[in-house]
Design a protein around this motif. Sequence first.
Motif, PDB file in Angstrom:
ATOM      1  N   GLY A 139      -6.713   2.299  -6.510  1.00 35.26           N
ATOM      2  CA  GLY A 139      -6.532   3.292  -5.459  1.00 35.26           C
ATOM      3  C   GLY A 139      -7.863   3.801  -4.941  1.00 35.26           C
ATOM      4  N   GLU A 187       0.854  -1.185   0.000  1.00 32.30           N
ATOM      5  CA  GLU A 187       0.000   0.000   0.000  1.00 32.30           C
ATOM      6  C   GLU A 187       0.888   1.232   0.000  1.00 32.30           C
ATOM      7  OE1 GLU A 187      -2.778  -0.090   3.258  1.00 32.30           O
ATOM      8  OE2 GLU A 187      -3.155  -2.226   2.941  1.00 32.30           O
ATOM      9  N   GLN A 188       0.446   2.255  -0.702  1.00 31.90           N
ATOM     10  CA  GLN A 188       1.205   3.497  -0.768  1.00 31.90           C
ATOM     11  C   GLN A 188       0.226   4.657  -0.805  1.00 31.90           C
ATOM     12  OE1 GLN A 188       4.180   3.344  -3.815  1.00 31.90           O
ATOM     13  NE2 GLN A 188       4.462   5.541  -3.843  1.00 31.90           N
ATOM     14  N   MET A 240      -1.084   7.824  -2.162  1.00 36.59           N
ATOM     15  CA  MET A 240      -0.964   8.528  -3.442  1.00 36.59           C
ATOM     16  C   MET A 240      -2.302   9.164  -3.789  1.00 36.59           C
ATOM     17  SD  MET A 240       0.908   5.632  -5.786  1.00 36.59           S
ATOM     18  CE  MET A 240       1.197   6.616  -7.229  1.00 36.59           C
ATOM     19  N   ARG A 244      -6.940   0.666 -12.438  1.00 36.94           N
ATOM     20  CA  ARG A 244      -6.040   0.541 -13.580  1.00 36.94           C
ATOM     21  C   ARG A 244      -6.496  -0.641 -14.429  1.00 36.94           C
ATOM     22  NH1 ARG A 244       0.561   0.159 -13.500  1.00 36.94           N
ATOM     23  NH2 ARG A 244       0.827   0.682 -15.691  1.00 36.94           N
ATOM     24  N   ASN A 304       3.652  -2.317  -9.325  1.00 37.71           N
ATOM     25  CA  ASN A 304       2.734  -1.714 -10.293  1.00 37.71           C
ATOM     26  C   ASN A 304       1.429  -1.344  -9.607  1.00 37.71           C
ATOM     27  OD1 ASN A 304       4.191  -2.095 -12.896  1.00 37.71           O
ATOM     28  ND2 ASN A 304       4.071  -4.235 -12.290  1.00 37.71           N
ATOM     29  N   MET A 305       0.961  -0.119  -9.869  1.00 38.58           N
ATOM     30  CA  MET A 305      -0.295   0.310  -9.276  1.00 38.58           C
ATOM     31  C   MET A 305      -1.443  -0.532  -9.809  1.00 38.58           C
ATOM     32  SD  MET A 305      -2.248   3.860  -9.392  1.00 38.58           S
ATOM     33  CE  MET A 305      -4.000   3.601  -9.313  1.00 38.58           C
ATOM     34  N   MET A 354      -0.566  -1.824  -4.656  1.00 40.25           N
ATOM     35  CA  MET A 354       0.428  -2.148  -5.679  1.00 40.25           C
ATOM     36  C   MET A 354       0.716  -3.652  -5.651  1.00 40.25           C
ATOM     37  SD  MET A 354       1.250   1.171  -6.194  1.00 40.25           S
ATOM     38  CE  MET A 354       2.873   1.470  -6.801  1.00 40.25           C
ATOM     39  N   THR A 359      -5.202   5.884  -0.765  1.00 37.96           N
ATOM     40  CA  THR A 359      -4.304   4.746  -0.629  1.00 37.96           C
ATOM     41  C   THR A 359      -4.332   3.955  -1.929  1.00 37.96           C
ATOM     42  OG1 THR A 359      -4.764   4.602   1.731  1.00 37.96           O
ATOM     43  CG2 THR A 359      -3.799   2.659   0.702  1.00 37.96           C
ATOM     44  N   CYS A 360      -3.158   3.694  -2.483  1.00 38.74           N
ATOM     45  CA  CYS A 360      -3.054   2.873  -3.685  1.00 38.74           C
ATOM     46  C   CYS A 360      -2.509   1.510  -3.310  1.00 38.74           C
ATOM     47  CB  CYS A 360      -2.130   3.522  -4.712  1.00 38.74           C
ATOM     48  SG  CYS A 360      -2.889   4.937  -5.517  1.00 38.74           S
ATOM     49  N   TYR A 419      -6.879   4.105 -17.107  1.00 40.17           N
ATOM     50  CA  TYR A 419      -7.380   4.223 -15.734  1.00 40.17           C
ATOM     51  C   TYR A 419      -8.810   4.736 -15.789  1.00 40.17           C
ATOM     52  CZ  TYR A 419      -2.463   4.119 -14.297  1.00 40.17           C
ATOM     53  OH  TYR A 419      -1.151   3.765 -14.092  1.00 40.17           O
TER      54      TYR A 419
END
Length: 125
Positions: free
Chosen positions: A46, A28-29, A31, A55, A42-43, A38, A35-36, A83
Amino acid sequence: MAKPSTSLAPDPMVERLRAALGRRAFTEQKMFGGTCFMIDGNMLIGTSKRGLLVRVGKAAHAAAAARPHASPMEMGGRSMEGYVHVAPEGTATEADLRGWLGLALAFVETLPPKVKPAKVAKKRA
């Protein structure tokens, strides 16, 4: 007198996505104001207050954007091909959420893993 909490309430969609991803390896990141999730760098998908960023890849973009509660994703006035944005109504049920997640996984699992470049030491004068 107690101070009001300044922390934001947790996003319930984050928990729903974690559960839907199950045992699959993901990170998780933070962005795009949410929260996105991955997979292999790769995403995938989100969250935000406005719904999901999914995506789907360029080949599936038009069909995904034509689905109910979906629209082409735009950031800064520019369309992000590959997206789509899904309004909260489009993920009301677990089946709806799994459908979008499945579409994202179908594309992202075709991508090679991203490797982070090694950090380069900065020269000092």
